[in-house]
Design a protein around this motif. Sequence first.
Motif, short mmCIF file in Angstrom:
data_model
loop_
_atom_site.label_atom_id
_atom_site.label_comp_id
_atom_site.label_asym_id
_atom_site.label_seq_id
_atom_site.Cartn_x
_atom_site.Cartn_y
_atom_site.Cartn_z
N GLN A 2 0.84 -1.22 0.00
CA GLN A 2 0.00 0.00 0.00
C GLN A 2 0.87 1.26 0.00
N LEU A 3 1.92 1.16 0.79
CA LEU A 3 2.85 2.29 0.89
C LEU A 3 3.43 2.62 -0.49
N MET A 8 5.57 -7.33 0.15
CA MET A 8 4.40 -6.53 -0.24
C MET A 8 3.18 -6.65 0.68
N TRP A 9 2.92 -7.88 1.16
CA TRP A 9 1.69 -8.12 1.95
C TRP A 9 1.93 -7.93 3.44
N GLN A 10 3.16 -7.70 3.81
CA GLN A 10 3.44 -7.55 5.24
C GLN A 10 3.20 -6.11 5.68
N GLU A 11 2.88 -5.99 6.98
CA GLU A 11 2.69 -4.63 7.49
C GLU A 11 4.03 -4.02 7.81
N CYS A 12 4.13 -2.74 7.58
CA CYS A 12 5.42 -2.12 7.89
C CYS A 12 5.27 -1.19 9.09
N SER A 13 6.37 -0.96 9.75
CA SER A 13 6.31 -0.15 10.97
C SER A 13 6.05 1.31 10.65
N GLU A 14 5.60 2.03 11.67
CA GLU A 14 5.33 3.46 11.45
C GLU A 14 6.61 4.21 11.11
#
Length: 286
Positions: free
Chosen positions: A6-7, A48-54
């Motif tokens: 998404q980023l 791609m499908w993993q969440e990334c840190s803030e």
Amino acid sequence: MSTYGQLLTDGIEQLSGLEYSDAALEAKELMGLAVGKDCRGTEFEELMWQECSESTEQSFFDLVVRRLSGEPLQYIIGEWDFCGLHFKVGRGVLIPRQDTELLIDIAVKLYKNSDSISVIDLCAGTGCIGLTLEQKLRVSELTLIEKYTDAFEYLLENKLALGSSAHIVKGDVTDETLTEQQMQADLIVCNPPYLTAADMGQLQKEVRAEPVEALFGGEDGLDLYRAVTRLWKHKLKEGGALLFEIGASQADEVMQLMIQHGFRDVRVKKDYAGNDRAVIGFRREA
Ligand code: GLN
């Protein structure tokens, strides 16, 4: 929380507002920088499908903002490829251009069978021309000359990173005393500043971030060709070559200048986009 994918999509959307840019490629480069990985290949697809840190998200968008403000991608990354070698770049030094690779092709064709050649690179900037030739040819002696402090620091860094044994000199190539102190060479290469006053008025935003000293060649763009041809012809061995990068409309004037100074076999070469991009001539044998 967003995923890396998404980023990346958001980044591409924001960067697509930039002129002359490949938003997808640039977003991947910046993502790579934020994540600390090369995001152009398959490794990234798994992320791609993993969440990334803030904090990653924040660093990515900080980079996107820098790019949107007109900072060249190459300066943000801090290095750029030239003929397959990595050169450190940043504020104060001209970014190596693909067009300039033509000069390497010309020199390599000319000297690939030579056992030992001496080379001088004038207005060296990052050092991309001279340091690349040192890797590709049997160069026995190499001198690179750069006038400006910021650019000279990059030249030094690149020399060290490539394990080069070149002699680097901080100085002005139009200074007669400095010229006299140099060795005689088989090849003198020079990509001087050559943009005209009119060109300078229509620079792309990114190019305006590059040092004006590396771009502006006086009213007609030819100041450095005049000075270098006059001063440095004496520093060529008999039969030695002077090889210039030129602006696309400067071939006739630069060739004329070299012919007036007694060079033989003066020729123009086109770059891969079909523009006149280099002029070469040889010092006559006595
Ligand atoms: N080729 C560069 C440009 O078009 C100009 C570099 C130079 O003046 N040597 O931006």
